[in-house]
Motif scaffolding. Structure first.
Motif, PDB file in Angstrom:
ATOM      1  N   LEU A  28     -12.784  11.531   3.783  1.00  0.00           N
ATOM      2  CA  LEU A  28     -11.681  10.578   3.935  1.00  0.00           C
ATOM      3  C   LEU A  28     -10.946  10.793   5.243  1.00  0.00           C
ATOM      4  O   LEU A  28     -10.804  11.927   5.700  1.00  0.00           O
ATOM      5  N   THR A  29     -10.436   9.693   5.802  1.00  0.00           N
ATOM      6  CA  THR A  29      -9.525   9.768   6.935  1.00  0.00           C
ATOM      7  C   THR A  29      -8.093   9.685   6.408  1.00  0.00           C
ATOM      8  O   THR A  29      -7.866   9.340   5.237  1.00  0.00           O
ATOM      9  N   HIS A  30      -7.142   9.957   7.294  1.00  0.00           N
ATOM     10  CA  HIS A  30      -5.745   9.861   6.898  1.00  0.00           C
ATOM     11  C   HIS A  30      -5.410   8.447   6.431  1.00  0.00           C
ATOM     12  O   HIS A  30      -4.757   8.263   5.397  1.00  0.00           O
ATOM     13  N   ALA A  31      -5.875   7.440   7.157  1.00  0.00           N
ATOM     14  CA  ALA A  31      -5.579   6.044   6.776  1.00  0.00           C
ATOM     15  C   ALA A  31      -6.188   5.707   5.419  1.00  0.00           C
ATOM     16  O   ALA A  31      -5.542   5.050   4.591  1.00  0.00           O
ATOM     17  N   GLN A  32      -7.408   6.142   5.172  1.00  0.00           N
ATOM     18  CA  GLN A  32      -8.028   5.896   3.872  1.00  0.00           C
ATOM     19  C   GLN A  32      -7.248   6.596   2.773  1.00  0.00           C
ATOM     20  O   GLN A  32      -7.050   6.040   1.685  1.00  0.00           O
ATOM     21  N   TYR A  33      -6.768   7.798   3.054  1.00  0.00           N
ATOM     22  CA  TYR A  33      -5.963   8.528   2.080  1.00  0.00           C
ATOM     23  C   TYR A  33      -4.674   7.766   1.766  1.00  0.00           C
ATOM     24  O   TYR A  33      -4.293   7.636   0.597  1.00  0.00           O
ATOM     25  N   VAL A  34      -4.000   7.274   2.800  1.00  0.00           N
ATOM     26  CA  VAL A  34      -2.754   6.520   2.587  1.00  0.00           C
ATOM     27  C   VAL A  34      -3.037   5.317   1.692  1.00  0.00           C
ATOM     28  O   VAL A  34      -2.294   5.038   0.751  1.00  0.00           O
ATOM     29  N   PHE A  35      -4.115   4.621   1.977  1.00  0.00           N
ATOM     30  CA  PHE A  35      -4.523   3.457   1.177  1.00  0.00           C
ATOM     31  C   PHE A  35      -4.768   3.880  -0.274  1.00  0.00           C
ATOM     32  O   PHE A  35      -4.191   3.315  -1.203  1.00  0.00           O
ATOM     33  N   LEU A  36      -5.657   4.852  -0.469  1.00  0.00           N
ATOM     34  CA  LEU A  36      -6.068   5.247  -1.822  1.00  0.00           C
ATOM     35  C   LEU A  36      -4.922   5.869  -2.618  1.00  0.00           C
ATOM     36  O   LEU A  36      -4.731   5.534  -3.798  1.00  0.00           O
ATOM     37  N   SER A  37      -4.163   6.768  -2.011  1.00  0.00           N
ATOM     38  CA  SER A  37      -3.081   7.431  -2.752  1.00  0.00           C
ATOM     39  C   SER A  37      -1.973   6.441  -3.098  1.00  0.00           C
ATOM     40  O   SER A  37      -1.372   6.530  -4.173  1.00  0.00           O
ATOM     41  N   SER A  38      -1.714   5.492  -2.198  1.00  0.00           N
ATOM     42  CA  SER A  38      -0.706   4.461  -2.494  1.00  0.00           C
ATOM     43  C   SER A  38      -1.178   3.558  -3.624  1.00  0.00           C
ATOM     44  O   SER A  38      -0.410   3.243  -4.538  1.00  0.00           O
TER      45      SER A  38
END
Length: 145
Positions: A28-38
């Motif tokens: 995962l990238t940081h942006a993907q993490y922000v998307f998924l965790s949100s």
């Protein structure tokens, strides 16, 4: 001496790099993490957000959220469906695989956050709370005059 803007930029960059490195083993990238965790948090609150709603929630550009959604859908982590009431609206949902990837990623980032905030007394520290309040004031201030 650095300006506050420069310090915020450097801290943001440091944070993004640290998250990228911590989540690299999960793919995962940081942006993907922000998307998924949100999305994970919104679903836990009983919501099934649209791409636009997720963009507003995360602060990411709507076009970027759309691109991330397509990538994460292709990877089997997210399901995108048209809203029956408005076919222009795309609703998002984590798949079972998406939850399997997101939950440990949240724990990884939480541990990282604990380390990064230790100098301010940790996540529950008063200095951390004061910093969060000040940053929120800046984020809530419109750029337009």
């Amino acid at each position: 001496m650095s300006t506050p803007g420069h310090l915020v930029w450097r801290l943001s960059t440091k944070w993004r790099v640290a998250v990228d490195r911590a989540l690299a083993p999960a793919g995962l990238t940081h942006a993907q993490y922000v998307f998924l965790s949100s999305l994970f948090g919104l679903e836990r609150a009983g919501e099934r957000p649209s791409q636009r709603e997720l963009a507003e929630h995360t602060g990411l550009e709507a076009l970027y959220v759309s691109k991330l959604a397509r990538t994460l859908d292709a990877g089997g982590l997210v399901e995108r469906t048209r809203d029956p009431a408005d076919t222009r609206t795309v609703r998002l949902r984590l798949t079972a695989r998406g939850r399997e990837v997101t939950e440990p990623a949240i724990a990884t980032v939480a541990a990282l956050l604990d380390r990064l905030l230790e100098p301010l007394g940790g996540r529950a520290g008063e200095r951390t709370a004061a910093l969060a309040r000040e940053l929120t004031v800046l984020l809530d201030t419109p750029l337009d005059s």
